[in-house]
Scaffold this active site. Structure first.
Site, PDB file in Angstrom:
ATOM      1  N   ALA A   1      47.891  38.978  40.262  1.00  0.00           N
ATOM      2  CA  ALA A   1      46.869  38.148  39.611  1.00  0.00           C
ATOM      3  C   ALA A   1      46.924  36.692  40.092  1.00  0.00           C
ATOM      4  CB  ALA A   1      47.046  38.212  38.091  1.00  0.00           C
TER       5      ALA A   1
ATOM      6  N   ASP B   1      46.496  52.183  33.082  1.00  0.00           N
ATOM      7  CA  ASP B   1      46.469  51.446  31.815  1.00  0.00           C
ATOM      8  C   ASP B   1      45.316  50.454  31.791  1.00  0.00           C
ATOM      9  OD1 ASP B   1      47.596  49.214  33.261  1.00  0.00           O
ATOM     10  OD2 ASP B   1      49.513  50.273  33.092  1.00  0.00           O
TER      11      ASP B   1
ATOM     12  N   MET C   1      50.247  36.473  31.111  1.00  0.00           N
ATOM     13  CA  MET C   1      50.320  36.850  29.688  1.00  0.00           C
ATOM     14  C   MET C   1      50.516  35.628  28.790  1.00  0.00           C
ATOM     15  SD  MET C   1      52.734  40.217  30.190  1.00  0.00           S
ATOM     16  CE  MET C   1      53.726  39.567  31.530  1.00  0.00           C
TER      17      MET C   1
ATOM     18  N   GLY D   1      47.643  47.394  37.405  1.00  0.00           N
ATOM     19  CA  GLY D   1      46.914  46.182  37.753  1.00  0.00           C
ATOM     20  C   GLY D   1      47.781  45.277  38.618  1.00  0.00           C
TER      21      GLY D   1
ATOM     22  N   PRO E   1      35.002  38.549  93.371  1.00  0.00           N
ATOM     23  CA  PRO E   1      35.495  37.336  94.017  1.00  0.00           C
ATOM     24  C   PRO E   1      36.328  36.472  93.071  1.00  0.00           C
ATOM     25  CG  PRO E   1      33.068  37.324  93.838  1.00  0.00           C
ATOM     26  CD  PRO E   1      33.537  38.561  93.190  1.00  0.00           C
TER      27      PRO E   1
ATOM     28  N   LYS F   1      48.780  50.062  26.892  1.00  0.00           N
ATOM     29  CA  LYS F   1      49.372  48.784  27.292  1.00  0.00           C
ATOM     30  C   LYS F   1      48.525  47.623  26.835  1.00  0.00           C
ATOM     31  CE  LYS F   1      53.076  49.388  29.948  1.00  0.00           C
ATOM     32  NZ  LYS F   1      53.887  48.996  31.031  1.00  0.00           N
TER      33      LYS F   1
HETATM   34  N1  SAH Z   1      51.306  43.427  37.643  1.00  0.00           N
HETATM   35  C1  SAH Z   1      50.253  42.497  37.302  1.00  0.00           C
HETATM   36  C2  SAH Z   1      50.561  41.655  36.103  1.00  0.00           C
HETATM   37  C3  SAH Z   1      50.748  42.419  34.838  1.00  0.00           C
HETATM   38  S1  SAH Z   1      51.033  41.394  33.462  1.00  0.00           S
HETATM   39  C4  SAH Z   1      49.964  41.597  38.519  1.00  0.00           C
HETATM   40  O1  SAH Z   1      50.716  41.602  39.492  1.00  0.00           O
HETATM   41  O2  SAH Z   1      48.953  40.896  38.488  1.00  0.00           O
HETATM   42  C5  SAH Z   1      49.422  41.183  32.824  1.00  0.00           C
HETATM   43  C6  SAH Z   1      48.934  39.772  33.026  1.00  0.00           C
HETATM   44  O3  SAH Z   1      48.471  39.573  34.342  1.00  0.00           O
HETATM   45  C7  SAH Z   1      47.755  39.405  32.179  1.00  0.00           C
HETATM   46  O4  SAH Z   1      48.159  39.045  30.869  1.00  0.00           O
HETATM   47  C8  SAH Z   1      47.208  38.229  32.910  1.00  0.00           C
HETATM   48  O5  SAH Z   1      47.951  37.066  32.667  1.00  0.00           O
HETATM   49  C9  SAH Z   1      47.456  38.622  34.357  1.00  0.00           C
HETATM   50  N2  SAH Z   1      46.255  39.188  34.966  1.00  0.00           N
HETATM   51  C10 SAH Z   1      46.120  40.414  35.496  1.00  0.00           C
HETATM   52  N3  SAH Z   1      44.892  40.586  36.024  1.00  0.00           N
HETATM   53  C11 SAH Z   1      44.233  39.427  35.842  1.00  0.00           C
HETATM   54  C12 SAH Z   1      42.922  38.978  36.144  1.00  0.00           C
HETATM   55  N4  SAH Z   1      42.047  39.759  36.787  1.00  0.00           N
HETATM   56  N5  SAH Z   1      42.579  37.719  35.810  1.00  0.00           N
HETATM   57  C13 SAH Z   1      43.457  36.916  35.159  1.00  0.00           C
HETATM   58  N6  SAH Z   1      44.695  37.306  34.851  1.00  0.00           N
HETATM   59  C14 SAH Z   1      45.087  38.534  35.172  1.00  0.00           C
END
Ligand code: SAH
Length: 477
Positions: free
Chosen positions: A332, A248, A383, A301, A43, A270
């Site tokens: 990061a 790395d 960095m 990373g 309905p 690295k």
């Molecule tokens: N390609 C990576 C960065 C590489 S350069 C990205 O996109 O995150 C490496 C730098 O990334 C480190 O010196 C630091 O400053 C930062 N970094 C990467 N992983 C991190 C984490 N878990 N905590 C804090 N800083 C981080």
């Protein structure tokens, strides 16, 4: 087994749904997806069902259910809000041998409707036999993450080549091995990334050659900042199919552990100032491994294209004709910001955010300090730990007030994350005292003040005093 799982062809066949509420709406959606001709007896209808009726996509009998509604139907769904009526429908349907599903009453059902992962023509159905729809949905979500969206297209390709593969390989074993290679290698990846023609070409090549001497490929994958939960579905899948893993220091150990157990692992270093392998050597290594026919996972990373030299690595591959794909990761800055409760932009404090490298070269940083010192923005230094004194000095020299908030995030998103906050004038002392371990990220801007209010993540290994970090001390990565 309580039920026999079968797939039922209801294309253009009449299906009855009794009830016009939310549950009925969900069932109608499923029936329509499989091409069923839906007739609703109720309905009242939800707005969406009413719209389907107005568009002529479903038939609607504007009344309460009665036995005649079961005439000429291949299945029935009882989804009224009256359990007694539902029971009656079930009884009548069963008496006529019409498959019937009754919502929320598994004991009255002659069939149950599973949770579905739809990669047509591939369909995965999950059922708990009505015991727990929530559990079925959870399992569905897990499977969604494992089955790439492109599986439907891949299945279409298999269908097209099926007969030819049968002609080409006489034994089942040969065919199985052939399809194994196709479905977990270059052909499948080309399909997933939308290169239909390349996939066909690779398929032709695979079918024509006598021995397997095929070209491999490289997956440049961002592994995110540390927490394995932040991997993408695609990253995880490629991690589990690669033959070789080139990684790395920045890749978190728990993530590395998720790569295929029998894959070869190559560490290319690295660390600051002592690279295990030079960048050119890494580039060449990737190309060489792929040319040996291997599926190579270059795991990085964060995001491969943010301070990751990912561009250089694939530049070599492109020049040498090695197929590759790039999978973004959570960088990061995004990861640390989220896990420390520091929004990188905010209507009241920052209208832009800039990612810069704080890597020191010959004791200085070649940055546009004038621009970085502008107000109403957030600046994130990758960095930057070793160069922190330079950052503090230059920002102030270019007009940033000494009380500008600064956060230093140590091992962001990991179980060892720690966040230190201060200002340009005291962050140096804080770092001297706390001796944070790499990797660390520096965030400068008014948004840092929000950390106090918005922090939500509690790193498990840091919740007790004196907890030790499993990451060996080192210098800034
Ligand atoms: N390609 C990576 C960065 C590489 S350069 C990205 O996109 O995150 C490496 C730098 O990334 C480190 O010196 C630091 O400053 C930062 N970094 C990467 N992983 C991190 C984490 N878990 N905590 C804090 N800083 C981080």
């Amino acid at each position: 087994m309580e039920f026999l799982p079968i797939f039922f062809d209801i294309k253009d066949k009449p299906c009855l749904v009794a009830g016009g509420g939310d549950v009925a709406e969900r069932k109608v959606r499923s029936l329509r997806r499989a091409g069923g001709r839906v007739r609703i007896v109720a309905p009242e209808l939800t707005p969406e069902l009413a719209q389907l009726r107005d568009e002529g996509k479903v038939d609607h009998l504007d009344k309460a259910f009665d036995a005649t509604d079961l005439e000429n139907t291949v299945l029935a769904i009882a989804a009224t809000d009256n359990p007694e009526v539902n029971r009656q429908i079930a009884g009548l349907a069963r008496a006529r041998n019409i498959p019937v599903n009754v919502v929320d009453q598994p004991d009255l059902c002659s069939f149950v409707m599973p949770s579905v992962i739809d990669r047509s023509p591939v369909i995965v159905a999950v059922s708990t036999g009505g015991a727990s729809p929530v559990l079925a949905r959870l399992m569905r979500a897990r499977l969604e993450s494992l089955i790439p969206a492109g599986y439907g297209r891949l299945a279409e390709l298999c269908r097209r080549y099926r007969d030819r593969v049968k002609d080409r390989f006489k034994t089942m074993e040969q065919r199985r091995r052939f399809w194994d290679d196709i479905l977990q290698g270059g052909v499948a990846e080309r399909i997933f990334t939308g290169h239909q023609e390349d996939a066909d070409a690779a398929m032709e090549q695979a079918l024509s050659k006598e021995h397997d001497s095929s070209m491999g490929e490289v997956y440049l994958v961002g592994a995110g900042p540390g927490d394995p939960d932040l991997l993408t579905f695609r990253a995880l899948r490629l991690m589990q199919q690669a033959d070789v893993v080139v990684y790395d220091r920045l890749v978190a150990k728990p993530i590395l552990e998720m790569t295929r157990q029998d894959a070869q692992r190559i560490y290319v270093g690295k660390e600051r100032n002592h690279h295990a392998m030079r960048q050119e050597e890494i580039n060449a290594l990737l190309a060489r491994l792929a040319k040996e026919g291997k599926r190579v996972l270059r795991l990085k990373g964060g995001d491969p294209f943010i301070f990751g030299r990912g561009g250089e690595e694939i530049d070599t591959l492109a020049a040498e004709g090695v197929p590759f794909q790039v999978v973004p990761g959570i960088t990061a800055a995004a990861g640390c910001a989220a896990y420390s409760g520091i929004p990188l932009t905010h209507r009241d404090y920052a209208q832009s955010v800039t990612f810069v490298t704080g890597h020191l070269k010959d004791g200085s940083m070649n940055l546009n300090w004038q621009q970085l010192a502008q107000p109403h923005q957030t600046v994130v230094f990758y960095m930057g730990l070793v160069g922190l004194p330079v950052i503090v000095r230059e920002l102030q020299a270019h007009g940033v007030p000494a009380d500008m908030p600064v956060a230093l995030v140590e091992q962001g998103t990991t179980q060892q994350q720690r966040v230190y906050t201060g200002t340009l004038s005291n962050i140096g002392d804080i770092v001297k005292e706390k001796q944070p371990k790499p990797p660390t990220l520096i965030i400068v801007g008014e948004v840092v003040q929000l950390h106090e209010k918005l922090a939500w993540y509690e790193a498990p290994d840091r919740s007790e005093q004196g907890a030790t970090s499993p990451v060996e001390p080192g210098t800034e990565a």
